[in-house]
Scaffold this active site. Structure first.
Site, PDB file in Angstrom:
ATOM      1  CG  ASP A 161     -39.048  50.436  59.143  1.00 38.82           C
ATOM      2  OD1 ASP A 161     -37.777  51.595  59.144  1.00 38.82           O
ATOM      3  OD2 ASP A 161     -40.385  50.425  58.688  1.00 38.82           O
ATOM      4  CE1 TYR A 199     -45.166  53.384  53.706  1.00 42.36           C
ATOM      5  CE2 TYR A 199     -44.673  51.244  54.054  1.00 42.36           C
ATOM      6  CZ  TYR A 199     -44.956  52.340  53.282  1.00 42.36           C
ATOM      7  OH  TYR A 199     -45.264  52.311  52.282  1.00 42.36           O
ATOM      8  NE  ARG A 208     -32.771  35.624  40.427  1.00 36.71           N
ATOM      9  CZ  ARG A 208     -32.023  34.761  40.008  1.00 36.71           C
ATOM     10  NH1 ARG A 208     -31.561  34.050  41.433  1.00 36.71           N
ATOM     11  NH2 ARG A 208     -32.594  33.648  38.980  1.00 36.71           N
ATOM     12  CE  LYS A 255     -40.500  56.179  51.931  1.00 36.19           C
ATOM     13  NZ  LYS A 255     -40.981  54.881  53.539  1.00 36.19           N
TER      14      LYS A 255
END
Ligand SMILES: *Cc1c(COP(=O)(O)O)cnc(C)c1O
Length: 381
Positions: A170, A98, A46, A195
């Site tokens: 972003d 978004y 992690r 994306k």
């Protein structure tokens, strides 16, 4: 190193134990220690994993940044940024953004006492009227989704700097191939790696890139403490995807330009939103801060009926009707009922997001096939 060379080489070293040229998928949760605390920099996956480290370093290089951090999704990355804030803090955000970002801001973090202002940032001076002593973050998305407005990153960076406010961008739509917000004054660049960076519609992932060491430490703490980290298989797939980012982006831009012009001259089309048009309201800013105009396009149909949008979407063959964007294959979407359904209709229409608006993610197929596909679907309305 130039961009294409970085995409292939940055952060990636042949595996020291075997010489394997490709970064191995370190499919392990833990690492053996010789003695308590005596290890090779890896304790638990992690916190750190070598496949993820390679990807984080690669992403940092592509964004001309110092530190990369990967998350299990783009929203996981945004979540970590907002967790830098405290109750009572305020955020000024782009209003055309978004849908999932709008949702996490309003439905999750408002409950924790963080206040969000959603404003148009086309004129960066308007931001100053919303700044209070509690403003801790300016959040911008450009090109905006789905209206393809362009926001001047450098000008907003100046406002943020002047008032000592953290500034995040972003950069999912533009990708580091087209635009590097850190170079223009941003403190944090965020990506939905899902994306264009992944590029093959087979991974969900997010990333942040920063220059400041202290900011990196705080974000790495949240990354580990909250645990939204990606697994090594996904990191491997993204490292592989990025090796062709520059080639894919060139074709996305070339096809995007051809489709935008095709739609603009089509008799059934009303508006086409694409920053490459000289009459696009922010074309000059796009030219200043982007290297090309990308493969995302939105358009409306002349009759502006939701039924017409449905007819087109149902009849497209290569532009598959699906959420997401940025993969090698072309996709189509209906923002009002898909990606932006969580934004109230009145809010949506204020920014021009009407019911007949269709968004295209233009892929890297042969352009004649893509044009013919749109032509035959539009012939049905
Ligand atoms: C998809 C997307 C996100 C969210 O990313 P996920 O990987 O789906 O969590 C954020 N911003 C933009 C612009 C996006 O397109």
């Amino acid at each position: 190193m130039k961009f294409g060379t970085k995409a292939i080489h940055a952060g990636v070293e042949p595996d020291p134990s075997t010489g394997a040229i490709m970064t191995p998928i370190f499919q392990t949760s833990t690492y053996v220690q010789r003695s308590p605390g005596d290890h090779k920099g890896y304790e638990y996956s992690r916190t750190h994993n070598p496949t993820r480290t390679a990807l984080q370093n690669n992403l940092a290089a592509l964004e001309n940044g110092k530190h990369g951090l990967c998350f299990s999704s783009g929203l996981g990355a945004i979540d970590a940024i907002i967790k830098l804030l405290n109750p009572g803090d305020e955020v000024i955000s782009t209003n055309d953004l978004y849908g999932g970002s709008y949702r996490i801001f309003t439905k999750v973090f408002e409950r924790y006492g963080i206040k969000f202002h959603f404003i148009s940032m086309e004129d960066p001076r308007t931001i100053e009227t919303y700044i209070t002593p509690h403003t801790k973050l300016i959040w911008a998305e450009t090109p905006t989704n789905p209206m393809m407005n362009i926001i001047d990153i450098e000008e907003i960076g100046k406002v943020a700097k002047k008032h000592d406010i953290l500034f995040g961008v972003d950069n999912t739509f533009a990708t580091p191939f087209l635009q590097n917000p850190l170079d223009l004054g941003a403190d944090i660049v965020m990506h939905s790696v899902t994306k264009y960076l992944g590029g093959h519609s087979d991974v969900v992932m997010g990333a942040l890139v920063v220059n400041d060491d202290q900011l990196q430490e705080k974000l790495a703490f949240i990354q580990n403490a909250c645990g939204a980290t990606p697994g090594p298989q996904d990191c491997f797939l993204v490292l592989r995807g990025i090796k062709t980012l520059h080639l894919r982006m060139e074709r996305h831009c070339e096809n995007g330009a051809a489709i935008a012009r095709f739609l603009k001259s089509h008799p059934k089309i009303d508006k086409v939103y694409w920053p490459g048009f000289e009459d696009h309201p922010n074309h000059d800013i796009a030219k200043k801060q982007m290297r090309d105009f990308g493969g995302m396009i939105s358009f409306t149909i002349k009759r502006n009926k939701i039924e017409d949008a449905h007819t087109v979407l149902e009849n497209l063959h290569y532009f598959s009707l699906a959420e997401s964007l940025g993969g090698v294959e072309s996709l189509s979407g209906h923002p009002a009922s898909m990606t932006h359904a969580s934004i109230p209709k009145e809010e949506r229409e204020k920014v021009g997001l009407v019911d007949s608006l269709i968004r295209l993610s233009v892929g890297i197929e042969d352009i004649e096939d893509l044009k013919n596909d749109l032509d035959q679907a539009l012939a049905k309305v």
